[in-house]
Each structure stands twice: as C-alpha cells, then as structure tokens.
Design a protein around this motif. Structure first.
Motif, PDB file in Angstrom:
ATOM      1  N   TYR A 259      17.819  -3.995  12.826  1.00 12.53           N
ATOM      2  CA  TYR A 259      18.704  -3.412  11.825  1.00 12.53           C
ATOM      3  C   TYR A 259      19.302  -4.505  10.938  1.00 12.53           C
ATOM      4  CZ  TYR A 259      18.793   0.968  14.563  1.00 12.53           C
ATOM      5  OH  TYR A 259      18.475   2.119  15.226  1.00 12.53           O
ATOM      6  N   ILE A 260      19.725  -5.589  11.575  1.00 18.62           N
ATOM      7  CA  ILE A 260      20.338  -6.683  10.812  1.00 18.62           C
ATOM      8  C   ILE A 260      19.320  -7.307   9.869  1.00 18.62           C
ATOM      9  CG2 ILE A 260      21.495  -8.924  10.983  1.00 18.62           C
ATOM     10  CD1 ILE A 260      22.468  -7.984  13.802  1.00 18.62           C
ATOM     11  N   LYS A 261      18.096  -7.484  10.332  1.00 21.72           N
ATOM     12  CA  LYS A 261      17.042  -8.022   9.472  1.00 21.72           C
ATOM     13  C   LYS A 261      16.830  -7.132   8.247  1.00 21.72           C
ATOM     14  CE  LYS A 261      12.086  -8.978   9.162  1.00 21.72           C
ATOM     15  NZ  LYS A 261      11.968  -8.195   7.901  1.00 21.72           N
ATOM     16  N   ASP A 262      16.706  -5.824   8.480  1.00 22.22           N
ATOM     17  CA  ASP A 262      16.476  -4.898   7.371  1.00 22.22           C
ATOM     18  C   ASP A 262      17.636  -4.936   6.376  1.00 22.22           C
ATOM     19  OD1 ASP A 262      14.090  -4.177   8.507  1.00 22.22           O
ATOM     20  OD2 ASP A 262      14.825  -2.284   9.338  1.00 22.22           O
ATOM     21  N   LEU A 263      18.860  -5.015   6.898  1.00 22.42           N
ATOM     22  CA  LEU A 263      20.021  -5.069   6.016  1.00 22.42           C
ATOM     23  C   LEU A 263      20.016  -6.365   5.202  1.00 22.42           C
ATOM     24  CD1 LEU A 263      22.570  -3.260   5.544  1.00 22.42           C
ATOM     25  CD2 LEU A 263      23.807  -4.889   6.966  1.00 22.42           C
ATOM     26  N   TRP A 264      19.707  -7.488   5.856  1.00 21.35           N
ATOM     27  CA  TRP A 264      19.668  -8.774   5.164  1.00 21.35           C
ATOM     28  C   TRP A 264      18.569  -8.808   4.111  1.00 21.35           C
ATOM     29  CZ3 TRP A 264      22.853 -12.474   4.196  1.00 21.35           C
ATOM     30  CH2 TRP A 264      22.409 -13.732   3.772  1.00 21.35           C
ATOM     31  N   ASP A 265      17.409  -8.258   4.434  1.00 19.73           N
ATOM     32  CA  ASP A 265      16.320  -8.209   3.460  1.00 19.73           C
ATOM     33  C   ASP A 265      16.719  -7.365   2.247  1.00 19.73           C
ATOM     34  OD1 ASP A 265      14.747  -9.764   5.095  1.00 19.73           O
ATOM     35  OD2 ASP A 265      13.522  -8.099   5.849  1.00 19.73           O
TER      36      ASP A 265
END
Length: 363
Positions: A259-265
């Motif tokens: 989830y954090i990766k998707d948000l950062w991307d």
C-alpha cells in the motif's frame, strides 16, 4: 502594553530567525501498529515459523524464508528495501548498534501515538480508553500555519484517533474506524467507500475497520483534495500478533508495504507532490522477543516492547540507507522532526519541552 509589544516582537523575530528553507512542502506519515523491528531488519523469524503460532508452515517458508536476513527482509518489505533503503534512511537496526526507542514507559498504542505526535511522554496517557488527549499535537500545529489551514487530514483503522488527536480542540478531520467522509463535494469513489466499509466483513470487530479501506480512503482523498499533510494509520499487524497468527502478521506487513509503495508511486507521479514530499513510516510500539510467547504481547512488563524503528524518504533526507551509528533516537523526537522538515518549530503545551528534531534526517 509596551512589554507585551516587545515580547510579541521578540517572538516574531525568533520565529523568523528559526525559519528554515526546506524542499519538503508536503508530508505523509504512516504507522504500522505493533510492527517489530526484528521483522523489519531480519525478515521472517525461523523460530516463529516453526512454532505453534504459524499455520501452513511450508507455505510461509516458501513465501518469506531465505538464507540471509537481507534476502528475507526484502521478501517481506520489498518497497522498504528496494526504494527507501537506497533513497532514504532507516533507524532502529539494533543488530548494527543503532537504537530507536519509546520514551513512555507503557509500550502500548495510545501512549505511543501520544508520544509520536505531541513530542513527549505523558504519564496521564496510560490507557487505550476513549479519553480526550489534552496535549497539543504537531498535526494541529501544522494545520494552523499559513498555507496549511484545512490541508491536514488523518485516516486510521483503529477508532481511537479522534481522542488521541483531540478533534474537538484541534479541528482536524480524522476519519477513524467506520467514520464516513461527509464532504458534500466528495468524489463518487469516496462516497462508494463510505458504503463499502459498512458492508465488508468486520474481521477486526465492530469499531476497527480493515486496513485496505483506510488505504483506499487515503489514496482517493489525496487524488481529490491534495492535502499538504496526510497521516495514515494501519492496525492489522498488531491485531494478527495479538491473535497469535504469525502467518497473517507477515501477510499484513507485506500488504501494508505494498500500500505504501502504491501511495508513494502515485505521489511521485503527481506534479503537486513530486520531489517535494517527505514520507515517514514508523510504529507505535515494539513487541516481546523472549520467551517466544511474548511475541504476542507488549507493555511495561514485556521486555523489548520499547524497541521501535522508523524510516524516512524525501527531498531533505540524505540517502544514507540503514543508520549504523551507535546512537539512540526516541519517538518523542518525531513530532519536531516532522515540523522542521516543513520549516516550522513545534511548541507543545506550556511546561512540556518537545523532543529535539533528529538532525541526521535533514541535510
């Protein structure tokens, strides 16, 4: 009157003298409730996998086991170890002599979140009950600064954050548990999430919602409203640990990393946030380690549950990776660190000094 005028002028000059020029214009803070430093830095624990706390042990080994800690942690937290470890900083790897710890003596959630956001441990904050926090928090402080008014928001799975962040005083929009977002101009997607959250199975009880709903709310809110500061609080890692389910604990940790990766991307692809946003990830407390049954627990009597960690990435943070110096940081320092990344000097309640900012986080 002259004395008041002089004091006001001195305060203004002091604030102007402090003002920092930072590249960070926006801030995202994420917490993974009760996530141990051991899994963050070592990956899946072989003793835990072989214990009564792990069902489907062969499946867990296939998904999360590798010969070295470096390989195992990358399997569990691929974003943390492929991006933040190369472009940001990670604190609290006790295997390398670096420590991150709680200052409060209670080592559970409400006191931990109070410390993170108010900048000091408070002996009165010694319960998870729905008591209203009297302490000013850094999010409400930022929300009152020019250019940030009405641009700070929080989404959490656990229902306790309206009390922790004292929404009655702070005026912060805090969407916790199953609270609906009632903005009249909310997008169809946000309105659908209001409906969806009441229809998903209440696996975490009647008051705590699933982390994927908290994530979806956060993501859609960012898309529509472009907040300057967003706090997203996950809960399921702690729930799965208390339930004694190590497989689900690992699964939820990897899911939240995703989830954090998707948000950062998404943030890095948005011109409003691109290259001017700092992301800070941490936890509210640690967990026990020995004997093995203490993994489920935390608190004053549980040795090791004061041991925490945090990670940070952003335009003001040198890409030094895992901090290996024999130093100790404390969670009471995070509030001022957040404020100074945005160029502010956070002041808490009268008589309560705030922990110093962690200077190594900033260039």
């Amino acid at each position: 009157m002259k004395k008041i005028a002089i004091l006001a002028a001195c305060a203004l000059l002091s604030a102007q003298a402090f003002a920092q020029v930072t590249k960070t214009k926006n801030l995202v803070v994420v917490t993974l409730d009760g996530m141990r430093w051991q899994e963050v830095y070592r990956g899946a624990d072989s003793a835990m996998i072989s214990s009564k706390y792990t069902t489907d042990q062969d499946e867990v080994r296939k998904k999360y086991w590798a010969p070295t800690a470096i390989e195992r942690r990358a399997l569990l937290f691929p974003f943390l170890w492929s991006v933040i470890s190369k472009q940001g900083q990670l604190y609290g790897n006790r295997d390398m002599g670096n420590k991150d710890e709680l200052s409060n003596p209670y080592h559970f959630s409400y006191p931990g979140y109070n410390e993170i956001f108010t900048g000091f441990p408070d002996a009165r904050m010694n319960t998870n009950d729905a008591i209203t926090n009297p302490n000013k928090n850094v999010l409400e402080y930022i929300n009152r600064q020019k250019g940030f008014e009405g641009r700070v928001v929080a989404f959490s799975s656990w229902e306790r954050f309206p009390q922790i962040l004292n929404t009655g005083r702070s005026g912060l929009p805090v969407y916790s548990g199953y609270a609906d977002l009632k903005n009249a101009d909310a997008s169809p997607r946000l309105k659908y999430l209001n409906e969806l959250q009441h229809n998903v199975p209440p696996y975490l009880g009647d008051s705590t919602r699933l982390d994927f709903i908290t994530y979806e709310f956060s993501k859609e809110y960012i898309k529509q409203y472009k907040p300057r500061v967003l706090y997203m609080a996950f809960d399921e890692t702690d729930d799965m640990a208390h339930a004694g389910n190590y497989k689900f604990y690992l699964d939820r940790a990897k899911q939240e990393d995703g989830y954090i990766k998707d948000l950062w991307d998404m943030i890095q692809a948005d011109p409003f946030y691109q290259n001017n946003t700092t992301l800070l990830i941490t936890t509210d407390h640690g967990r026990g380690d020995e004997p093995i049954d203490k993994w489920r627990d935390h608190g004053t009597e549980v040795k090791g549950s004061e041991n925490t960690w945090f990670a940070v990435i952003g335009p003001d943070t040198p890409p030094t990776g895992v901090i290996a110096t024999p130093t100790t940081t404390y969670h009471k320092q995070l509030a001022q660190t957040m404020a100074q990344l945005l160029g502010f000097d956070f002041k808490a309640n009268a008589g309560h000094p705030v922990g110093d900012a962690i200077k190594t986080v900033m260039k």
